[in-house]
Every structure is written in structure tokens, then in C-alpha cells.
Design a protein around this motif. Structure first.
Motif, mmCIF file in Angstrom:
data_model
loop_
_atom_site.group_PDB
_atom_site.id
_atom_site.type_symbol
_atom_site.label_atom_id
_atom_site.label_comp_id
_atom_site.label_asym_id
_atom_site.label_seq_id
_atom_site.Cartn_x
_atom_site.Cartn_y
_atom_site.Cartn_z
ATOM 1 N N GLY A 228 0.836 -1.199 0.000
ATOM 2 C CA GLY A 228 0.000 0.000 0.000
ATOM 3 C C GLY A 228 0.865 1.240 0.000
ATOM 4 O O GLY A 228 2.072 1.172 0.222
ATOM 5 N N GLY A 229 0.221 2.394 -0.229
ATOM 6 C CA GLY A 229 0.977 3.638 -0.322
ATOM 7 C C GLY A 229 0.534 4.707 0.646
ATOM 8 O O GLY A 229 0.781 5.897 0.420
ATOM 9 N N ASN A 230 -0.123 4.298 1.750
ATOM 10 C CA ASN A 230 -0.526 5.279 2.760
ATOM 11 C C ASN A 230 0.507 5.335 3.889
ATOM 12 O O ASN A 230 1.478 4.578 3.902
ATOM 13 C CB ASN A 230 -1.932 4.977 3.294
ATOM 14 N N MET A 231 0.288 6.193 4.865
ATOM 15 C CA MET A 231 1.251 6.365 5.948
ATOM 16 C C MET A 231 1.333 5.142 6.853
ATOM 17 O O MET A 231 2.341 4.925 7.524
ATOM 18 C CB MET A 231 0.905 7.603 6.774
ATOM 19 N N ASP A 282 -3.875 5.146 -0.944
ATOM 20 C CA ASP A 282 -4.620 4.409 0.080
ATOM 21 C C ASP A 282 -5.165 3.079 -0.440
ATOM 22 O O ASP A 282 -5.908 2.384 0.253
ATOM 23 C CB ASP A 282 -5.775 5.263 0.618
ATOM 24 N N ASN A 283 -4.784 2.724 -1.662
ATOM 25 C CA ASN A 283 -5.211 1.433 -2.196
ATOM 26 C C ASN A 283 -4.310 0.327 -1.659
ATOM 27 O O ASN A 283 -3.089 0.422 -1.730
ATOM 28 C CB ASN A 283 -5.173 1.438 -3.718
ATOM 29 N N LYS A 284 -4.936 -0.690 -1.105
ATOM 30 C CA LYS A 284 -4.199 -1.832 -0.553
ATOM 31 C C LYS A 284 -4.379 -3.026 -1.481
ATOM 32 O O LYS A 284 -5.496 -3.326 -1.916
ATOM 33 C CB LYS A 284 -4.728 -2.173 0.839
ATOM 34 N N VAL A 285 -3.274 -3.690 -1.787
ATOM 35 C CA VAL A 285 -3.329 -4.903 -2.603
ATOM 36 C C VAL A 285 -2.849 -6.068 -1.759
ATOM 37 O O VAL A 285 -1.777 -6.009 -1.149
ATOM 38 C CB VAL A 285 -2.469 -4.767 -3.877
ATOM 39 N N CYS A 286 -3.677 -7.104 -1.712
ATOM 40 C CA CYS A 286 -3.355 -8.309 -0.943
ATOM 41 C C CYS A 286 -3.136 -9.482 -1.891
ATOM 42 O O CYS A 286 -3.942 -9.722 -2.795
ATOM 43 C CB CYS A 286 -4.506 -8.621 0.023
ATOM 44 N N PHE A 287 -2.032 -10.194 -1.668
ATOM 45 C CA PHE A 287 -1.759 -11.427 -2.392
ATOM 46 C C PHE A 287 -1.860 -12.573 -1.384
ATOM 47 O O PHE A 287 -1.122 -12.604 -0.403
ATOM 48 C CB PHE A 287 -0.359 -11.384 -3.007
ATOM 49 N N LEU A 288 -2.779 -13.477 -1.640
ATOM 50 C CA LEU A 288 -3.076 -14.526 -0.666
ATOM 51 C C LEU A 288 -2.940 -15.898 -1.327
ATOM 52 O O LEU A 288 -3.389 -16.097 -2.459
ATOM 53 C CB LEU A 288 -4.507 -14.331 -0.149
ATOM 54 N N ARG A 289 -2.320 -16.826 -0.626
ATOM 55 C CA ARG A 289 -2.166 -18.193 -1.132
ATOM 56 C C ARG A 289 -2.440 -19.191 -0.013
ATOM 57 O O ARG A 289 -1.985 -18.996 1.123
ATOM 58 C CB ARG A 289 -0.760 -18.422 -1.682
ATOM 59 N N ILE A 290 -3.190 -20.222 -0.321
ATOM 60 C CA ILE A 290 -3.447 -21.318 0.610
ATOM 61 C C ILE A 290 -3.132 -22.626 -0.103
ATOM 62 O O ILE A 290 -3.631 -22.877 -1.213
ATOM 63 C CB ILE A 290 -4.910 -21.341 1.101
ATOM 64 N N GLU A 291 -2.303 -23.451 0.510
ATOM 65 C CA GLU A 291 -1.982 -24.780 -0.019
ATOM 66 C C GLU A 291 -2.603 -25.836 0.872
ATOM 67 O O GLU A 291 -2.500 -25.752 2.103
ATOM 68 C CB GLU A 291 -0.471 -24.984 -0.098
ATOM 69 N N GLY A 292 -3.261 -26.796 0.266
ATOM 70 C CA GLY A 292 -3.894 -27.865 1.041
ATOM 71 C C GLY A 292 -3.925 -29.167 0.266
ATOM 72 O O GLY A 292 -3.243 -29.323 -0.757
#
Length: 371
Positions: A228-231, A282-292
């Protein structure tokens, strides 16, 4: 004609804000934006138009505190748009008549924030006196991550002033026995800790983990990486300030696995902020990974990318949290308010599933709502 006894003045939720950053900006804008929201309609962005008898327009801002020279001394309606705030502007906020007062610094300014924020001159305002004189009901803490000493200092002021508290940051107050006891002694409620956004990385991660487990698929490894690019992200470049944040986000997900009497190796779960990307604002980018593993012990994995304006995402929760805290005050409840906290926060005193947390919250509203 109704009797005089039936003519009761409209109650208000008097809210003071500590830290006039992006999250405060979205919260203040939202209260203005939803003034005319209709109670009998589904309104985008809201879980409750009317919560326990309190409409969003019943929320009034009573005081605000900050240390930034660009914000102190300005009306709250102006300060929420002052640099370095960079969240979306989605509402015109009228002059509020609330001047941002000089707050306490302590450890609120870390190594990186000192580079972009100049402290306002003058002494710290008399926080207790201001909270009392403005008849504040609930104080919302939006201090920067890692503000351990500043948070505890402010908690003491809040207790002395006789206000309820909503703690939006990962300095653990509501979940700790010591602080629970202090709020109980004063007969005051606290909802915390660490705000969980409406549809953000944490609640999405928890939901997907529970989906895997509900369908008989163990979670072998998982990560959640955020930029993200916020404080908030800029502040968290200082790794020593990240300890509580990382712990809060990790436990929020790990707790869902442990609730099934299952375990996951610490090396196989990595959750936390990753980097500061200025142009994201203020844009947040989430990268999520689940291995099962599924049927026949055959491996599989899921990868997901979430992009969301971070501060409005949290404001959708805080607008309900302050009203639940006011209901607790109305009914003289004290200590940690567990039901709502479990739904609104990453590190509440109890960690049920979000489905169960929602049920507990709705039961709380039904039980304590003004009839």
C-alpha cells in the motif's frame, strides 16, 4: 397526541478521535455521506443503517487530537484532507466546529513518519478536560502501528475522563486481563483490538481457511502479503513497529485452525505487511495463497488478489463499533465487550469464526438496543 413522557430528545453518540489520518478521514466523511440513509433499505457499504436505535446521523464528533502541524488548529472537516492523507474523497463534509487539538507524541512518530510529519508547536492539550467538557461518549484510537506507550497514555486519559473506547490498532488493550480489569473498575466499555475491515485481507483469509477446513481439506501452508501507499504502510517499513501488527494478523488466521484442534508449523504461515508502494496511495493490494490437500491426499492450492481502498474499508466497521460501544455505555456494561469485538477486530478477547461472531454481535444489538 403522545404524552410528554413519550417525547424524548434524540440521543447522540459523541465521538472523539485520536489520530486524524486516512481512517479518520473516511469515518468522518462516512458520517456525512450517510446522513439521509433510509433504514428500511439495503444501503451499499453499511451493515446497519440503524444500530440499536442509533442512526448514523446520531454520531456527532466531539473532539479530535493529532500532532501534525498540518492538522492541529484546523477544523476537523479540513484536517481530514490535509497532507499526508491520501484516501478517497467521497463526501463533502461541512464545517464541524471541532478544532483539532495538540495530542501527545510519546512513541507515535517512528523513524519514517518523522521524515514527512512536522510536529505542531505548543504543549499537549488537557485531554481529560476536553473529553469531559465536550461530553464525549466514545474515544476512537487511530494512532500509528507501534505506538505502545502513546496508546497506554491515552487509555489512562480515557479512563480518567469516563469514556468508552474503541481501539483500532494492534496495541493490545481489550484482550489483556489487566486493561479489562481497569475498564471494569471504572465501569466503562472497551472494544478492541486492531480493526478488521469490512471485506479486507484478514476476514477474507479467515473465511477461506474455514471453507477449506469445513470441506475436509487441511491447510498445509499459507501466506498473505500486502502492499500500500498510505502512511500506515510507510510507518511499517520500520520493522520493529511491525511486531504487534504481524502478531495480530497471524493470530487472526491461525486461531481458526487451532479452534479445530489442528496445528500449523510457524514456518508454514506468513502473514503481514510487505512493502510501501507510494503510487498506490490508500489502495491496498493483498496477495493470498493457501496450499492444502483434497480427496486422495492430492495437493491443491488457491491464489487470490484483492485490491481495495483501505481506509473506507475500515470505516464501514468503525461506524458500527462506536454505536455498539455507546449501547454498552447506555446499559452500564464494563470491561471488554466480547461479542462485537469478535466481529469487528482482528485481536479480540475471543476468536470464534466470523459467522459465530456475527451472530454474537446481532444478539448483542437485539439485547441492548433501544426499544
Amino acid at each position: 397526541m403522545p404524552s410528554k413522557k413519550e417525547k424524548k430528545p434524540n440521543k447522540k453518540v459523541r465521538v472523539a478521535i485520536i489520530g486524524v489520518g486516512n481512517c479518520a478521514s473516511s469515518f468522518v466523511q462516512g458520517v456525512s455521506y450517510y446522513q439521509k440513509a433510509k433504514e428500511k433499505e439495503v444501503v451499499p457499504g453499511l451493515m446497519h443503517v440503524n444500530l440499536g436505535g442509533y442512526h448514523i446521523r446520531d454520531i456527532e464528533f466531539s473532539a479530535a487530537f493529532d500532532i501534525n502541524k498540518e492538522k492541529v488548529g484546523k477544523d476537523l472537516s479540513e484536517a481530514i484532507f490535509a497532507k499526508p492523507n491520501n484516501t478517497a474523497r467521497f463526501a463533502k463534509v461541512p464545517h464541524l466546529g471541532i478544532t483539532v487539538q495538540r495530542g501527545m507524541t510519546h512513541d507515535g512518530l517512528g523513524h519514517y513518519l518523522k521524515k514527512v510529519i512536522e510536529k505542531a508547536p505548543g504543549p499537549t492539550a488537557d485531554i481529560v478536560k476536553i473529553l469531559k467538557e465536550t461530553k464525549t461518549d466514545v474515544v476512537v484510537s487511530y494512532l500509528p502501528v507501534g505506538s505502545e506507550e502513546a496508546t497506554k497514555w491515552y487509555v489512562e486519559q480515557i479512563l480518567q475522563a469516563g469514556c468508552g473506547m474503541v481501539n483500532c490498532i494492534p496495541v493490545f488493550i481489550a484482550r489483556e486481563k489487566y486493561w479489562q480489569g481497569r475498564f471494569k473498575e471504572k465501569g466503562l466499555p472497551v472494544i478492541g483490538d486492531d480493526i478488521k475491515s469490512q471485506v479486507g485481507a484478514t476476514i477474507l483469509h479467515r473465511t477461506l481457511v474455514n471453507l477449506f477446513l469445513d470441506r475436509g481439506m487441511p491447510v498445509d501452508r499459507t501466506y498473505q502479503l500486502n502492499t500500500g501507499g498510505n502512511m500506515d504502510f510507510y510507518n511499517m517499513l520500520e520493522r520493529t513497529r511491525l511486531i504487534s501488527k504481524k502478531q495480530s494478523k497471524t493470530n487472526a488466521v491461525k486461531s481458526q485452525i487451532e479452534a479445530r484442534n489442528l496445528t500449523i508449523d510457524p514456518d508454514n504461515i506468513h502473514i503481514g505487511p510487505s512493502d510501501y508502494v507510494p503510487w498506490q496511495k490508500d489502495n491496498k493490494v493483498c496477495f493470498l495463497r493457501i496450499e492444502g490437500r483434497h480427496f486422495g491426499n492430492v495437493p491443491m492450492n488457491l491464489e487470490l488478489r484483492l485490491s481495495v481502498e483501505d481506509s473506507p474499508n475500515s470505516a464501514g466497521i468503525i461506524i458500527d463499533a462506536v454505536r455498539c460501544c455507546k449501547l454498552a455505555l447506555d446499559h452500564k456494561l464494563s470491561g471488554a465487550i466480547e461479542g462485537p469485538a469478535s466481529y469487528f477486530m482482528k485481536s479480540p478477547p475471543i476468536q470464534p469464526t466470523d459467522t459465530e461472531a456475527r451472530r454474537l454481535t446481532e444478539e448483542f444489538i437485539k439485547k441492548y438496543g433501544n426499544k
